[in-house]
Scaffold this motif. Structure first.
Motif, PDB file in Angstrom:
ATOM      1  N   CYS A 126       0.834  -1.203   0.000  1.00 10.14           N
ATOM      2  CA  CYS A 126       0.000   0.000   0.000  1.00 10.14           C
ATOM      3  C   CYS A 126       0.867   1.251   0.000  1.00 10.14           C
ATOM      4  O   CYS A 126       0.582   2.221  -0.681  1.00 10.14           O
ATOM      5  CB  CYS A 126      -0.941   0.012   1.203  1.00 10.14           C
ATOM      6  N   GLY A 127       1.931   1.237   0.767  1.00 12.83           N
ATOM      7  CA  GLY A 127       2.840   2.388   0.815  1.00 12.83           C
ATOM      8  C   GLY A 127       3.490   2.638  -0.532  1.00 12.83           C
ATOM      9  O   GLY A 127       3.630   3.772  -0.976  1.00 12.83           O
ATOM     10  N   LYS A 128       3.887   1.573  -1.246  1.00 15.32           N
ATOM     11  CA  LYS A 128       4.485   1.733  -2.570  1.00 15.32           C
ATOM     12  C   LYS A 128       3.468   2.268  -3.552  1.00 15.32           C
ATOM     13  O   LYS A 128       3.782   3.070  -4.409  1.00 15.32           O
ATOM     14  CB  LYS A 128       5.064   0.412  -3.054  1.00 15.32           C
ATOM     15  N   GLN A 129       2.207   1.830  -3.450  1.00 13.91           N
ATOM     16  CA  GLN A 129       1.179   2.333  -4.358  1.00 13.91           C
ATOM     17  C   GLN A 129       0.941   3.813  -4.123  1.00 13.91           C
ATOM     18  O   GLN A 129       0.809   4.583  -5.062  1.00 13.91           O
ATOM     19  CB  GLN A 129      -0.128   1.543  -4.176  1.00 13.91           C
ATOM     20  N   GLU A 130       0.897   4.256  -2.852  1.00 13.68           N
ATOM     21  CA  GLU A 130       0.729   5.676  -2.552  1.00 13.68           C
ATOM     22  C   GLU A 130       1.886   6.483  -3.128  1.00 13.68           C
ATOM     23  O   GLU A 130       1.693   7.554  -3.684  1.00 13.68           O
ATOM     24  CB  GLU A 130       0.629   5.904  -1.041  1.00 13.68           C
ATOM     25  N   GLN A 131       3.108   5.969  -3.020  1.00 10.38           N
ATOM     26  CA  GLN A 131       4.275   6.662  -3.561  1.00 10.38           C
ATOM     27  C   GLN A 131       4.149   6.755  -5.079  1.00 10.38           C
ATOM     28  O   GLN A 131       4.407   7.792  -5.661  1.00 10.38           O
ATOM     29  CB  GLN A 131       5.552   5.919  -3.177  1.00 10.38           C
ATOM     30  N   ALA A 132       3.715   5.697  -5.729  1.00 12.67           N
ATOM     31  CA  ALA A 132       3.551   5.720  -7.186  1.00 12.67           C
ATOM     32  C   ALA A 132       2.458   6.703  -7.573  1.00 12.67           C
ATOM     33  O   ALA A 132       2.594   7.450  -8.531  1.00 12.67           O
ATOM     34  CB  ALA A 132       3.223   4.317  -7.700  1.00 12.67           C
ATOM     35  N   ASP A 133       1.351   6.740  -6.819  1.00 14.18           N
ATOM     36  CA  ASP A 133       0.270   7.664  -7.112  1.00 14.18           C
ATOM     37  C   ASP A 133       0.682   9.114  -6.921  1.00 14.18           C
ATOM     38  O   ASP A 133       0.175  10.005  -7.583  1.00 14.18           O
ATOM     39  CB  ASP A 133      -0.945   7.371  -6.220  1.00 14.18           C
ATOM     40  N   SER A 134       1.617   9.388  -6.039  1.00 13.42           N
ATOM     41  CA  SER A 134       2.030  10.762  -5.778  1.00 13.42           C
ATOM     42  C   SER A 134       2.956  11.294  -6.855  1.00 13.42           C
ATOM     43  O   SER A 134       3.276  12.467  -6.863  1.00 13.42           O
ATOM     44  CB  SER A 134       2.717  10.866  -4.409  1.00 13.42           C
ATOM     45  N   GLY A 135       3.386  10.442  -7.784  1.00 18.25           N
ATOM     46  CA  GLY A 135       4.222  10.887  -8.888  1.00 18.25           C
ATOM     47  C   GLY A 135       5.698  10.966  -8.559  1.00 18.25           C
ATOM     48  O   GLY A 135       6.479  11.466  -9.354  1.00 18.25           O
ATOM     49  N   GLU A 136       6.092  10.465  -7.394  1.00 16.83           N
ATOM     50  CA  GLU A 136       7.499  10.545  -7.008  1.00 16.83           C
ATOM     51  C   GLU A 136       8.381   9.728  -7.936  1.00 16.83           C
ATOM     52  O   GLU A 136       9.546  10.032  -8.106  1.00 16.83           O
ATOM     53  CB  GLU A 136       7.677  10.089  -5.558  1.00 16.83           C
ATOM     54  N   ASN A 137       7.841   8.707  -8.568  1.00 21.50           N
ATOM     55  CA  ASN A 137       8.626   7.873  -9.465  1.00 21.50           C
ATOM     56  C   ASN A 137       8.526   8.333 -10.916  1.00 21.50           C
ATOM     57  O   ASN A 137       9.096   7.738 -11.800  1.00 21.50           O
ATOM     58  CB  ASN A 137       8.181   6.409  -9.366  1.00 21.50           C
ATOM     59  N   GLU A 138       7.742   9.393 -11.166  1.00 24.73           N
ATOM     60  CA  GLU A 138       7.559   9.909 -12.513  1.00 24.73           C
ATOM     61  C   GLU A 138       8.846  10.567 -13.003  1.00 24.73           C
ATOM     62  O   GLU A 138       9.483  11.306 -12.269  1.00 24.73           O
ATOM     63  CB  GLU A 138       6.442  10.962 -12.444  1.00 24.73           C
ATOM     64  N   PRO A 139       9.244  10.300 -14.257  1.00 20.55           N
ATOM     65  CA  PRO A 139      10.450  10.951 -14.756  1.00 20.55           C
ATOM     66  C   PRO A 139      10.247  12.463 -14.808  1.00 20.55           C
ATOM     67  O   PRO A 139       9.198  12.936 -15.215  1.00 20.55           O
ATOM     68  CB  PRO A 139      10.623  10.364 -16.160  1.00 20.55           C
ATOM     69  N   LYS A 140      11.250  13.195 -14.375  1.00 19.67           N
ATOM     70  CA  LYS A 140      11.126  14.647 -14.250  1.00 19.67           C
ATOM     71  C   LYS A 140      11.180  15.360 -15.587  1.00 19.67           C
ATOM     72  O   LYS A 140      10.430  16.258 -15.841  1.00 19.67           O
ATOM     73  CB  LYS A 140      12.212  15.207 -13.302  1.00 19.67           C
ATOM     74  N   GLY A 141      12.094  14.984 -16.477  1.00 15.57           N
ATOM     75  CA  GLY A 141      12.199  15.655 -17.765  1.00 15.57           C
ATOM     76  C   GLY A 141      12.674  17.096 -17.606  1.00 15.57           C
ATOM     77  O   GLY A 141      13.109  17.517 -16.541  1.00 15.57           O
ATOM     78  N   ARG A 142      12.583  17.848 -18.694  1.00 16.22           N
ATOM     79  CA  ARG A 142      12.997  19.255 -18.686  1.00 16.22           C
ATOM     80  C   ARG A 142      11.953  20.114 -17.990  1.00 16.22           C
ATOM     81  O   ARG A 142      10.766  19.867 -18.085  1.00 16.22           O
ATOM     82  CB  ARG A 142      13.167  19.754 -20.127  1.00 16.22           C
ATOM     83  N   ILE A 143      12.446  21.142 -17.317  1.00 16.27           N
ATOM     84  CA  ILE A 143      11.577  22.125 -16.669  1.00 16.27           C
ATOM     85  C   ILE A 143      11.703  23.422 -17.465  1.00 16.27           C
ATOM     86  O   ILE A 143      12.807  23.874 -17.763  1.00 16.27           O
ATOM     87  CB  ILE A 143      12.001  22.363 -15.197  1.00 16.27           C
ATOM     88  N   LEU A 144      10.583  24.044 -17.780  1.00 15.24           N
ATOM     89  CA  LEU A 144      10.583  25.253 -18.597  1.00 15.24           C
ATOM     90  C   LEU A 144      10.381  26.499 -17.753  1.00 15.24           C
ATOM     91  O   LEU A 144       9.780  26.448 -16.687  1.00 15.24           O
ATOM     92  CB  LEU A 144       9.465  25.179 -19.637  1.00 15.24           C
ATOM     93  N   GLU A 145      10.862  27.631 -18.270  1.00 17.80           N
ATOM     94  CA  GLU A 145      10.574  28.936 -17.680  1.00 17.80           C
ATOM     95  C   GLU A 145       9.573  29.643 -18.569  1.00 17.80           C
ATOM     96  O   GLU A 145       9.810  29.822 -19.765  1.00 17.80           O
ATOM     97  CB  GLU A 145      11.852  29.775 -17.577  1.00 17.80           C
ATOM     98  N   TYR A 146       8.455  30.043 -17.994  1.00 20.69           N
ATOM     99  CA  TYR A 146       7.388  30.695 -18.746  1.00 20.69           C
ATOM    100  C   TYR A 146       7.549  32.203 -18.569  1.00 20.69           C
ATOM    101  O   TYR A 146       7.180  32.753 -17.541  1.00 20.69           O
ATOM    102  CB  TYR A 146       6.028  30.196 -18.266  1.00 20.69           C
ATOM    103  N   THR A 147       8.115  32.851 -19.584  1.00 19.26           N
ATOM    104  CA  THR A 147       8.518  34.257 -19.455  1.00 19.26           C
ATOM    105  C   THR A 147       7.603  35.237 -20.186  1.00 19.26           C
ATOM    106  O   THR A 147       7.724  36.441 -19.982  1.00 19.26           O
ATOM    107  CB  THR A 147       9.954  34.448 -19.979  1.00 19.26           C
ATOM    108  N   ARG A 148       6.722  34.736 -21.041  1.00 16.89           N
ATOM    109  CA  ARG A 148       5.822  35.602 -21.809  1.00 16.89           C
ATOM    110  C   ARG A 148       4.408  35.047 -21.714  1.00 16.89           C
ATOM    111  O   ARG A 148       4.186  33.972 -21.143  1.00 16.89           O
ATOM    112  CB  ARG A 148       6.236  35.649 -23.294  1.00 16.89           C
ATOM    113  N   GLN A 149       3.480  35.775 -22.334  1.00 14.26           N
ATOM    114  CA  GLN A 149       2.098  35.318 -22.387  1.00 14.26           C
ATOM    115  C   GLN A 149       1.576  35.429 -23.811  1.00 14.26           C
ATOM    116  O   GLN A 149       1.939  36.358 -24.544  1.00 14.26           O
ATOM    117  CB  GLN A 149       1.205  36.144 -21.473  1.00 14.26           C
ATOM    118  N   VAL A 150       0.725  34.492 -24.170  1.00 19.87           N
ATOM    119  CA  VAL A 150       0.005  34.540 -25.434  1.00 19.87           C
ATOM    120  C   VAL A 150      -1.480  34.525 -25.095  1.00 19.87           C
ATOM    121  O   VAL A 150      -1.946  33.653 -24.367  1.00 19.87           O
ATOM    122  CB  VAL A 150       0.360  33.342 -26.345  1.00 19.87           C
ATOM    123  N   SER A 151      -2.200  35.513 -25.629  1.00 20.05           N
ATOM    124  CA  SER A 151      -3.655  35.563 -25.471  1.00 20.05           C
ATOM    125  C   SER A 151      -4.306  35.211 -26.793  1.00 20.05           C
ATOM    126  O   SER A 151      -3.837  35.631 -27.861  1.00 20.05           O
ATOM    127  CB  SER A 151      -4.102  36.957 -25.028  1.00 20.05           C
TER     128      SER A 151
END
Length: 167
Positions: free
Chosen positions: A25-50
């Motif tokens: 159950c503890g492992k399932q909760e950890q998996a559900d929380s996304g802790e094992n999800e690959p992080k990938g690139r993080i972006l900076e959102y510096t502008r806006q498009v409307s």
């Protein structure tokens, strides 16, 4: 009715099974929380498009990371595993010409929005397939491309012929 007493080995087996169940159950909760999800690139959102309707009123606005040089445009949203619903990427080109995009190494389904130099949406490709090498073309000259989560355009009634504003 008298219940039979459990032997020590049966009690021990019951305790072990209970501990295994708790650990699972503890492992399932950890998996559900996304802790094992690959992080990938993080972006900076510096502008806006409307996105603007035919009357010029804002329909929706997204924060965008900007790709305005060859390296950033080539990388795009590759290896980005999560894009918040109100975020996207704005590709800015030096000139206006027919464009072609593909989704190799892009793990997200996207709406790809091609925009001409007059800031008019000339083509939308909805819910593109992740990791595909299919080409998604503008069909008309474009100077800008906006990528947002797949389904964004349908959910917000964004259509070809509408305009954008870049802030």
């Amino acid at each position: 009715m008298k219940l039979p007493l459990l032997s020590n080995s049966h009690r021990l087996l019951g305790i072990l099974l209970s501990l295994l169940l708790l650990a699972a159950c503890g492992k399932q909760e950890q998996a559900d929380s996304g802790e094992n999800e690959p992080k990938g690139r993080i972006l900076e959102y510096t502008r806006q498009v409307s996105f603007l309707n035919q009357q010029g009123e804002v329909v929706e606005t997204v924060g965008v990371a900007v790709a305005d040089d060859n390296t950033e445009r080539s990388t795009g949203l590759m290896d980005v595993n999560r894009l918040p619903p109100d975020k996207g990427m704005l590709f800015v080109f030096d000139d206006e010409q027919p464009r072609s995009f593909w989704m190799a190494n892009t793990p997200l389904s996207l709406d790809i929005i091609f925009v001409n130099a007059d800031l008019e949406i000339v083509r939308i490709h909805h819910n593109t397939q992740p990791f595909t090498e299919n080409n998604f073309t503008s069909g008309a000259p474009s100077k800008y491309v906006v990528e947002v989560n797949g389904g964004f355009c349908v959910s917000n009634d964004i259509q070809e012929g509408m305009r954008i504003a870049i802030e």
